[in-house]
Design an enzyme around this catalytic site. Structure first.
Site, PDB file in Angstrom:
ATOM      1  N   HIS A  28      -0.805   1.520  11.064  1.00 30.87           N
ATOM      2  CA  HIS A  28      -1.662   0.379  10.733  1.00 30.87           C
ATOM      3  C   HIS A  28      -2.295  -0.153  12.019  1.00 30.87           C
ATOM      4  CE1 HIS A  28      -3.087  -2.570   7.899  1.00 30.87           C
ATOM      5  NE2 HIS A  28      -2.617  -3.578   8.610  1.00 30.87           N
ATOM      6  N   ASP A  62      -0.131   4.923   7.524  1.00 23.87           N
ATOM      7  CA  ASP A  62      -0.087   3.459   7.465  1.00 23.87           C
ATOM      8  C   ASP A  62       1.063   3.005   6.555  1.00 23.87           C
ATOM      9  OD1 ASP A  62      -0.564   0.713   7.111  1.00 23.87           O
ATOM     10  OD2 ASP A  62      -2.729   0.972   7.234  1.00 23.87           O
ATOM     11  N   SER A  88      -7.571  -4.813   7.756  1.00 21.78           N
ATOM     12  CA  SER A  88      -6.433  -5.184   6.918  1.00 21.78           C
ATOM     13  C   SER A  88      -6.814  -6.339   5.988  1.00 21.78           C
ATOM     14  CB  SER A  88      -5.234  -5.519   7.809  1.00 21.78           C
ATOM     15  OG  SER A  88      -4.046  -5.584   7.057  1.00 21.78           O
TER      16      SER A  88
END
Length: 230
Positions: A211, A180, A126
């Site tokens: 995610h 996601d 991320s």
């Protein structure tokens, strides 16, 4: 997993280190996501299925604590501020550059510990993956590889100007969840295409997940690391 400890040497970022065998000759610097810390990915090390012959040091730094605009100014560990949910305005470039500089400090420490630059992988999830990409393509020496999980390319318009000359020999592993809701799948795909357009070799994986990471992805990461550091 042979050793684990907290490493702190001001002004370097504090980090957790895991060594898979004595006298490591390769390193992975692995950056966590927004609001997490260096502990986040430590538990997956035994699940990577790395070969016993790979003497690896994994460095899991803690991001600085800062206010994050999109989270109502709440202070948390973050590699940079996020002011908007859309991709174009998502990253605070001053914070990105600050974190990239901190990553350079971690790379320099590995070099001081006799790890060659071409035996160092930059990795992240991320926000951490965005910094791994940003710093990795701009690093002045050849790296072993870049691993970018559930993330996106920051400042793509500057890529052609900023990228170093090693791009054709620095492999990049990218993986993304098709569902996601945080870093949208099309953002990951477009980042992949932008990197490929600049000549980078991308190993791309997609998974039916949100995610996060999944076991299949962890095994693919382990296999890629074994190849990149063979």
């Amino acid at each position: 997993m042979k050793a684990i400890r907290n490493a702190m040497s001001d002004p370097l970022l504090p980090a957790i280190e895991v060594e898979t065998a004595p006298n490591p000759d390769a390193s992975v610097i692995w950056l966590h996501g927004l609001g997490a810390d260096g502990n986040d990915f430590v538990p997956i090390v035994p699940e990577l299925g790395l070969p016993a012959t790979l003497r690896l040091r994994l460095v899991f730094p803690h991001a600085p604590v800062r206010a994050v605009t999109i989270n109502n100014g709440m202070r948390m560990r973050a590699w940079y501020d996020i002011s908007a949910a859309d991709l174009t305005n998502r990253a605070d470039l001053a914070g990105v550059r600050q974190s990239a500089s901190a990553v350079e400090g971690l790379i320099a420490r590995e070099r001081e510990r006799d790890i060659a630059s071409e035996r160092i992988v930059l990795a992240g999830f991320s926000q951490g993956g965005a910094i791994a990409l940003y710093a990795g393509v701009r690093h002045a020496e050849r790296l072993s590889g870049i691993m970018a999980l559930s993330t996106y390319l920051i400042a793509p318009d500057a890529l052609a100007h900023d990228a170093i000359a090693f791009k054709l020999v620095v492999p990049i592993f990218m993986a993304h969840g098709t569902a996601d809701p945080v870093v949208r799948f099309p953002w990951g795909e477009s980042s992949k295409r932008l990197l490929e357009a600049q000549g980078y070799a991308i190993e791309w994986h997609s998974y039916r997940m949100e995610h996060s990471v999944c076991l299949e992805e962890v095994r693919a990461i382990g296999a890629w690391l074994a190849r990149a550091l063979s």
